[in-house]
Design a protein around this motif. Structure first.
Motif, mmCIF file in Angstrom:
data_model
loop_
_atom_site.group_PDB
_atom_site.id
_atom_site.type_symbol
_atom_site.label_atom_id
_atom_site.label_comp_id
_atom_site.label_asym_id
_atom_site.label_seq_id
_atom_site.Cartn_x
_atom_site.Cartn_y
_atom_site.Cartn_z
ATOM 1 N N LEU A 149 -22.367 9.411 -5.841
ATOM 2 C CA LEU A 149 -21.233 9.168 -4.941
ATOM 3 C C LEU A 149 -21.702 8.619 -3.606
ATOM 4 O O LEU A 149 -21.091 7.695 -3.056
ATOM 5 C CB LEU A 149 -20.424 10.456 -4.737
ATOM 6 N N MET A 150 -22.785 9.164 -3.084
ATOM 7 C CA MET A 150 -23.331 8.678 -1.820
ATOM 8 C C MET A 150 -23.759 7.209 -1.958
ATOM 9 O O MET A 150 -23.477 6.390 -1.086
ATOM 10 C CB MET A 150 -24.528 9.535 -1.390
ATOM 11 N N LYS A 151 -24.438 6.883 -3.064
ATOM 12 C CA LYS A 151 -24.864 5.497 -3.293
ATOM 13 C C LYS A 151 -23.670 4.542 -3.350
ATOM 14 O O LYS A 151 -23.774 3.393 -2.935
ATOM 15 C CB LYS A 151 -25.669 5.401 -4.602
ATOM 16 N N GLU A 173 -12.263 11.875 -3.269
ATOM 17 C CA GLU A 173 -11.513 10.726 -3.788
ATOM 18 C C GLU A 173 -11.374 10.861 -5.299
ATOM 19 O O GLU A 173 -12.150 11.547 -5.957
ATOM 20 C CB GLU A 173 -12.244 9.416 -3.474
ATOM 21 N N ASP A 174 -10.391 10.151 -5.836
ATOM 22 C CA ASP A 174 -10.203 10.080 -7.281
ATOM 23 C C ASP A 174 -11.090 8.952 -7.803
ATOM 24 O O ASP A 174 -10.898 7.796 -7.431
ATOM 25 C CB ASP A 174 -8.732 9.799 -7.583
ATOM 26 N N TYR A 175 -12.061 9.247 -8.606
ATOM 27 C CA TYR A 175 -12.996 8.248 -9.112
ATOM 28 C C TYR A 175 -13.245 8.473 -10.594
ATOM 29 O O TYR A 175 -13.007 9.555 -11.122
ATOM 30 C CB TYR A 175 -14.324 8.281 -8.330
ATOM 31 N N GLY A 230 -12.605 1.513 -7.659
ATOM 32 C CA GLY A 230 -12.384 0.119 -7.295
ATOM 33 C C GLY A 230 -13.670 -0.678 -7.447
ATOM 34 O O GLY A 230 -14.306 -0.646 -8.498
ATOM 35 N N TRP A 231 -14.079 -1.383 -6.396
ATOM 36 C CA TRP A 231 -15.301 -2.208 -6.422
ATOM 37 C C TRP A 231 -16.557 -1.401 -6.101
ATOM 38 O O TRP A 231 -17.665 -1.890 -6.251
ATOM 39 C CB TRP A 231 -15.173 -3.382 -5.452
#
Length: 172
Positions: free
Chosen positions: A150-152, A159-161, A126-127
């Motif tokens: 991912l942490m940043k 999650e699906d990213y 997403g955003w």
């Protein structure tokens, strides 16, 4: 340490003009053609001479008409608007080392396509977006690279990213 590349010399000119004189510099006609005719995203990273990070701001894709403008705006932002640090002072300028990473266009990929030495990574849901440059001394595995990105981004590993990779040419 002023650096030898035209990229870093320009970033020094920018910082000295902005931090010492308070002047937002125009692009001089004497800059190299690569800086004035090319468009690219770039990151400007400031380190203290002891190696500690002092600021890093960049753009994944070009937002300006030339790389020179991209470097100028990102150098000022790295020195004055990185939320992790207070604005760079005149007194700190002599203790700063600048590097510039000029990025290729990112392409979507899978985890298997990553290599933290060769490729930077962008994770996106997403955003939310996290970016990590390639070839960082403390990032030597794909797992570390993804964990930090991912942490940043504030994205959970389950999650699906989407994952994108890019190359970067680093100038000192």
């Amino acid at each position: 340490m002023k650096g030898n590349s035209p990229h870093v010399k320009w970033a020094w000119t920018v910082l000295e003009s902005f931090i010492i004189q308070g002047v937002y510099p125009d692009i001089p006609g004497s800059l190299s053609t690569e800086l004035t005719s090319k468009k690219a995203g770039c990151f400007v990273t400031l380190h203290k001479k002891n190696g500690d990070l002092r600021g890093c701001i960049g753009t994944i894709l070009p937002t300006k008409d030339t790389l020179a403008e991209e470097i100028r705006d990102n150098a000022i932002a790295a020195a004055t608007r990185d939320p992790r640090f207070h604005p760079l002072s005149k007194e700190e300028l002599n203790d700063i080392i600048i590097s510039i990473d000029v990025l290729s266009e990112p392409h979507e990929c899978s985890v298997d396509d990553l290599d933290p030495i060769k490729y930077g990574v962008i994770v996106e849901k997403g955003w939310r977006r996290g970016v990590l440059l390639p070839n960082l001394s403390e990032v030597d595995t794909i797992e570390k690279q993804l964990k930090i990105a991912l942490m940043k981004a504030g994205i959970s590993p389950d999650e699906d990213y989407k994952i994108y990779r890019f190359t970067a040419k680093r100038y000192y």
